[in-house]
Scaffold this motif. Structure first.
Motif, PDB file in Angstrom:
ATOM      1  N   ALA A   1      -8.212   2.854   5.703  1.00 52.62           N
ATOM      2  CA  ALA A   1      -9.098   3.266   5.318  1.00 52.62           C
ATOM      3  C   ALA A   1     -10.074   2.744   4.247  1.00 52.62           C
ATOM      4  CB  ALA A   1      -8.819   4.638   5.687  1.00 52.62           C
ATOM      5  N   ASP A   2      -9.891   3.048   3.068  1.00 59.13           N
ATOM      6  CA  ASP A   2     -10.216   3.054   1.962  1.00 59.13           C
ATOM      7  C   ASP A   2     -10.828   1.412   1.518  1.00 59.13           C
ATOM      8  OD1 ASP A   2     -10.274   5.385   1.121  1.00 59.13           O
ATOM      9  OD2 ASP A   2      -8.709   5.252  -0.875  1.00 59.13           O
ATOM     10  N   ALA A   3      -9.713   0.240   1.831  1.00 58.92           N
ATOM     11  CA  ALA A   3      -9.910  -1.097   2.179  1.00 58.92           C
ATOM     12  C   ALA A   3     -11.352  -1.812   2.909  1.00 58.92           C
ATOM     13  CB  ALA A   3      -8.650  -1.388   3.082  1.00 58.92           C
ATOM     14  N   LEU A   4     -11.367  -0.895   4.479  1.00 57.46           N
ATOM     15  CA  LEU A   4     -12.273  -1.068   5.301  1.00 57.46           C
ATOM     16  C   LEU A   4     -13.358  -0.769   4.756  1.00 57.46           C
ATOM     17  CD1 LEU A   4     -10.547  -0.864   8.453  1.00 57.46           C
ATOM     18  CD2 LEU A   4     -11.295  -2.881   7.339  1.00 57.46           C
ATOM     19  N   GLN A   5     -14.105   0.599   3.741  1.00 52.80           N
ATOM     20  CA  GLN A   5     -14.504   1.098   3.611  1.00 52.80           C
ATOM     21  C   GLN A   5     -15.511   0.615   2.533  1.00 52.80           C
ATOM     22  OE1 GLN A   5     -13.307   5.239   2.700  1.00 52.80           O
ATOM     23  NE2 GLN A   5     -13.615   5.663   4.581  1.00 52.80           N
TER      24      GLN A   5
ATOM     25  N   ARG B   1     -21.571 -11.866   6.139  1.00 51.74           N
ATOM     26  CA  ARG B   1     -19.769 -11.690   5.633  1.00 51.74           C
ATOM     27  C   ARG B   1     -19.534 -10.957   7.284  1.00 51.74           C
ATOM     28  NH1 ARG B   1     -19.360 -15.707   2.853  1.00 51.74           N
ATOM     29  NH2 ARG B   1     -20.196 -15.581   0.547  1.00 51.74           N
ATOM     30  N   MET B   2     -18.074 -12.137   7.163  1.00 46.43           N
ATOM     31  CA  MET B   2     -17.203 -11.106   8.557  1.00 46.43           C
ATOM     32  C   MET B   2     -15.875  -9.888   7.810  1.00 46.43           C
ATOM     33  SD  MET B   2     -17.596 -11.810  11.779  1.00 46.43           S
ATOM     34  CE  MET B   2     -15.263 -11.955  12.339  1.00 46.43           C
ATOM     35  N   ILE B   3     -15.809  -9.194   8.183  1.00 51.45           N
ATOM     36  CA  ILE B   3     -14.222  -8.381   7.576  1.00 51.45           C
ATOM     37  C   ILE B   3     -13.429  -8.327   8.923  1.00 51.45           C
ATOM     38  CG2 ILE B   3     -14.259  -6.072   6.846  1.00 51.45           C
ATOM     39  CD1 ILE B   3     -16.742  -5.737   6.469  1.00 51.45           C
TER      40      ILE B   3
ATOM     41  N   LEU C   1       0.817  -0.556  15.966  1.00 56.57           N
ATOM     42  CA  LEU C   1      -0.383   0.347  16.091  1.00 56.57           C
ATOM     43  C   LEU C   1      -0.911   0.880  15.721  1.00 56.57           C
ATOM     44  CD1 LEU C   1       1.229   0.048  20.544  1.00 56.57           C
ATOM     45  CD2 LEU C   1      -0.521  -1.517  19.195  1.00 56.57           C
ATOM     46  N   ASP C   2      -0.075   1.465  15.036  1.00 55.34           N
ATOM     47  CA  ASP C   2      -0.424   3.005  14.517  1.00 55.34           C
ATOM     48  C   ASP C   2      -1.763   2.780  13.566  1.00 55.34           C
ATOM     49  OD1 ASP C   2       0.795   5.195  15.513  1.00 55.34           O
ATOM     50  OD2 ASP C   2       2.344   5.006  14.475  1.00 55.34           O
ATOM     51  N   GLN C   3      -1.227   1.665  12.719  1.00 62.34           N
ATOM     52  CA  GLN C   3      -2.807   1.170  11.639  1.00 62.34           C
ATOM     53  C   GLN C   3      -4.021   0.149  11.984  1.00 62.34           C
ATOM     54  OE1 GLN C   3      -0.366  -2.110   9.971  1.00 62.34           O
ATOM     55  NE2 GLN C   3       0.347  -0.657   8.327  1.00 62.34           N
ATOM     56  N   LEU C   4      -3.445  -0.511  13.362  1.00 61.64           N
ATOM     57  CA  LEU C   4      -4.875  -0.080  14.381  1.00 61.64           C
ATOM     58  C   LEU C   4      -5.901   0.578  14.527  1.00 61.64           C
ATOM     59  CD1 LEU C   4      -6.366  -2.675  15.875  1.00 61.64           C
ATOM     60  CD2 LEU C   4      -4.787  -1.941  17.998  1.00 61.64           C
ATOM     61  N   ALA C   5      -4.627   1.335  14.791  1.00 68.21           N
ATOM     62  CA  ALA C   5      -5.732   3.449  15.350  1.00 68.21           C
ATOM     63  C   ALA C   5      -5.750   3.657  14.068  1.00 68.21           C
ATOM     64  CB  ALA C   5      -4.635   4.306  15.659  1.00 68.21           C
TER      65      ALA C   5
ATOM     66  N   HIS D   1     -12.810   2.653  11.071  1.00 69.12           N
ATOM     67  CA  HIS D   1     -13.665   2.002  10.421  1.00 69.12           C
ATOM     68  C   HIS D   1     -14.722   0.691  10.789  1.00 69.12           C
ATOM     69  CE1 HIS D   1     -13.097   4.982   7.527  1.00 69.12           C
ATOM     70  NE2 HIS D   1     -11.453   4.723   8.155  1.00 69.12           N
ATOM     71  N   LYS D   2     -14.709   0.192  12.123  1.00 68.72           N
ATOM     72  CA  LYS D   2     -15.486  -0.556  12.108  1.00 68.72           C
ATOM     73  C   LYS D   2     -15.022  -2.456  11.673  1.00 68.72           C
ATOM     74  CE  LYS D   2     -18.571   1.716  14.081  1.00 68.72           C
ATOM     75  NZ  LYS D   2     -18.247   1.821  15.922  1.00 68.72           N
ATOM     76  N   PRO D   3     -14.288  -2.725  12.110  1.00 68.62           N
ATOM     77  CA  PRO D   3     -13.809  -4.490  11.411  1.00 68.62           C
ATOM     78  C   PRO D   3     -14.062  -5.421  12.458  1.00 68.62           C
ATOM     79  CG  PRO D   3     -11.805  -2.959  12.274  1.00 68.62           C
ATOM     80  CD  PRO D   3     -12.507  -2.013  11.818  1.00 68.62           C
ATOM     81  N   HIS D   4     -14.798  -6.537  11.729  1.00 69.20           N
ATOM     82  CA  HIS D   4     -15.507  -6.811  12.631  1.00 69.20           C
ATOM     83  C   HIS D   4     -13.710  -7.901  13.626  1.00 69.20           C
ATOM     84  CE1 HIS D   4     -18.537  -7.611   9.671  1.00 69.20           C
ATOM     85  NE2 HIS D   4     -19.289  -7.105  10.866  1.00 69.20           N
ATOM     86  N   ALA D   5     -13.056  -7.654  13.408  1.00 69.26           N
ATOM     87  CA  ALA D   5     -12.154  -8.776  13.953  1.00 69.26           C
ATOM     88  C   ALA D   5     -10.577  -7.862  13.327  1.00 69.26           C
ATOM     89  CB  ALA D   5     -12.073 -10.442  13.684  1.00 69.26           C
ATOM     90  N   VAL D   6      -9.650  -7.791  14.246  1.00 66.22           N
ATOM     91  CA  VAL D   6      -8.537  -7.695  13.771  1.00 66.22           C
ATOM     92  C   VAL D   6      -7.034  -8.674  14.060  1.00 66.22           C
ATOM     93  CG1 VAL D   6      -6.456  -5.746  13.666  1.00 66.22           C
ATOM     94  CG2 VAL D   6      -9.015  -4.963  14.268  1.00 66.22           C
TER      95      VAL D   6
END
Length: 285
Positions: free
Chosen positions: A184-188, A198-200, A207-211, A216-221
């Motif tokens: 959460a902190d990294a994406l914020q 810029r793509m993030i 799957l827990d990390q994905l959830a 936090h709305k990354p452009h890609a995972v």
């Protein structure tokens, strides 16, 4: 399969790469063998030929090498980058000063062999997933100094590129998360820092990390080292909220099953770090 090759690299990008290759071959004294054996003014015709099946790449680098050695040598291209090669196929015909052709020979063939090997391997991977929407992409695992030509070779083989470098997208990997403290902190922080173009992307292993990442709305995972059944669950969780990319040890044997899970991209470092040179030679007539 024949692919539409990208345009040749701009000379300002290509020139330092090719000059370095020529200079390390010619060293301090030039081509001693040619100086010792070939009379100045001798002319010849030489064919660059494929020795094996494959996909051609690297003609821009090869032709630039010849041009730097001697722009007066005629270079007639018979096969374009991205096209299929068969054993014995004539790729290009050179006509002109024998000394110049022999001086440029090894550098030209090194580029063609290495880059055609990358294009050929990429085409093999891409062929495995034509029945899906997924695309195969290369990574930053390239030969130092040769990233531009190697990533172009991937495109000649029907693949595309992940980041070119650290400066063109934000990719938050496990070590960034560990140093930062949390997903959460990294994406914020990334969203606060990035401009609107810029793509993030964030790498997740579970799957827990994905959830944790999705709100936090990354452009890609980047779904790292997940089995196909886990990838299917991940794609269902993402449900179109962002792009889904699979990575981690993807091989010719496993790529189809992973592509069939519904991911958008599959990143394969092997395209550039493990491609075998395609055998290309020069024959004098």
């Amino acid at each position: 399969m024949t692919h539409i090759a990208p345009p040749p690299l701009p000379a300002i990008v290509l020139d330092p790469i090719v000059r370095l290759a020529l200079s390390e071959d010619l060293g301090r004294a030039g081509d001693l063998t040619t100086d010792a054996t070939i009379t100045p003014g001798t002319e010849l015709t030489a064919h660059i030929r494929a020795r094996k099946n494959g996909v051609l790449a690297g003609m821009d680098a090869a032709s630039h090498a010849l041009h730097l050695v001697d722009p007066k040598v005629d270079f007639d291209v018979q096969i374009q980058d991205g096209q299929q090669l068969a054993p014995g196929a004539t790729i290009a015909v050179m006509q002109g000063d024998a000394r110049s052709i022999l001086i440029a020979e090894r550098t030209m063939l090194n580029f063609l062999g290495r880059l055609s090997g990358i294009a050929t391997l990429t085409a093999e991977f891409a062929e495995k997933i034509t029945h899906t929407k997924a695309k195969v992409v290369c990574t930053r695992k390239t030969t130092p100094g040769h990233r531009a030509v190697e990533k172009r070779a991937v495109r000649c083989g029907g693949g595309t590129s992940h980041r070119y470098g650290l400066d063109d997208a934000i990719l938050i990997k496990d070590n960034h998360i560990a140093a930062c403290g949390s997903i959460a902190d990294a994406l914020q922080r990334a969203h606060a820092y990035a401009g609107h173009l810029r793509m993030i992307e964030i790498e997740v292993d579970t799957l827990d990390q994905l959830a944790e990442a999705l709100p936090h709305k990354p452009h890609a995972v980047l779904l790292d080292n997940m089995a196909p059944e886990t990838l299917r669950e991940a794609v269902a969780m993402i449900d179109g909220q962002c792009l889904a990319e699979a990575s981690g040890g993807i091989t010719l044997e496993t790529i189809a099953a992973k592509a069939e899970t519904g991911v958008d991209y599959l990143s394969v470092g092997a395209l550039t770090h493990s491609a075998i040179n395609l055998d290309v030679g020069l024959d004098i007539l």
